[in-house]
Enzyme design. Structure first.
Site: not given
Length: 304
Positions: A16-17, A210, A212, A243, A252
């Site tokens: 997803r990300d 989470h 990065h 992002c 990430n």
């Protein structure tokens, strides 16, 4: 340092990300193959896709097709990112294909406006309704707070503000709250102090980090979080993702870098590092470019 957790839970967010931040649209068949490779690594939590508007994020326009096609071991918890109530309605048409939803908002007003075009209070109200419906459907809920450690537009984000939102998400039914270092602004001392306060404020909630690696401090921040007792992390194979706003906020922490470090420290993850590296090599081939993961480039440490 305090005693570290003996076992760590990892949610893989690359499908997803990671995929949503790629300039090109990855073919559905390739997505399914890559997700299934991740499912064969021993990872027990995978965020498979997001039910966002296809015209806004065309990279995930095939959410239904991916969710229906992918085959994962029964012990893998499948989660989907849900932006709003309409997204949840779409997802519920495929209710038997996933067990968890993740809903998000930003801790800073400016980032929330830039990201979703709404005030934080509006996002929170929408999430409260969304989580209520999801829980009625028997789904586990995670609330994600972006810019928890700093905002690229506003700078410092008060810890009190972040924890206030986290408490509201917990009251809305979230069993888990993830704190996102959305543009890589966190440092280890800040992380240690933040989670010490978070554990005190949220004693009955699973706290997830989470991070990065935008500025190269991702794994250092993981260590700081571990030191406070955090045992749940989100990461992305190959160091994919970032992002969408603002420019340059990429990266990430790589799941294979995270797993490699944890294993070298003697912490359990249940993940086969070799299989994970193979999955990252596969996505690198699909994208046709070198990815940022250190272990993917250098290989794991081998003691001779």
């Amino acid at each position: 340092m305090s005693e570290l957790p003996r076992a760590v839970r990892i949610r893989e967010v690359g499908p997803r990300d990671g995929f949503q931040n790629e300039p090109e649209v990855i073919a559905t068949a390739d997505k399914v193959r890559l997700i299934e490779l991740l499912g064969a690594t021993g990872l027990k939590r995978i965020e498979v896709t997001s039910f966002v508007r296809p015209d806004v994020i065309p990279q995930l326009a095939d959410a239904e097709q991916v969710l229906d096609a992918v085959s994962l071991p029964e012990d893998v918890a499948v989660s989907v990112l849900i932006p709003n109530e309409r997204g949840l309605e779409r997802a519920l048409a495929h209710r038997d294909r996933f067990q968890e939803i993740n809903g998000f908002l930003s801790a800073s007003e400016t980032h929330n406006q830039e990201n979703v075009g709404r005030a934080v209070s509006e996002s929170l109200s929408g999430l409260e309704r969304t989580f209520a419906r999801a829980r009625a459907e028997g789904l586990r809920c995670e609330g994600v707070i972006s810019t928890s450690f700093g905002c690229p537009y506003e700078g410092h984000v008060p810890v009190e503000r972040v924890l206030e939102l986290a408490l509201a998400l917990a009251e809305a039914g979230c069993e888990e709250v993830a704190f996102g270092d959305t543009t890589g602004m966190a440092n280890p001392l800040q992380v240690r102090e933040f989670f010490a306060a978070a554990f005190e404020a949220l004693p009955d909630v699973e706290l997830t980090a989470h991070f990065h690696n935008t500025r190269g401090q991702g794994l250092a921040n993981v260590l700081a979080a571990l030191d406070t007792g955090v045992a749940s992390f989100e990461s992305s194979f190959g160091e994919l993702g970032g992002c969408p706003v603002p420019p340059g906020a990429t990266g990430n922490i790589a799941t294979e870098d995270l797993v490699s470090m944890l294993h070298e420290m003697g912490l359990e993850t249940g993940v086969d590092l070799g299989a994970l590296i193979a999955a990252s090599r596969a996505v690198q081939e699909v994208l046709g470019r070198t990815l940022g993961s250190h272990v993917l480039m250098a290989g794991p440490v081998e003691w001779r």
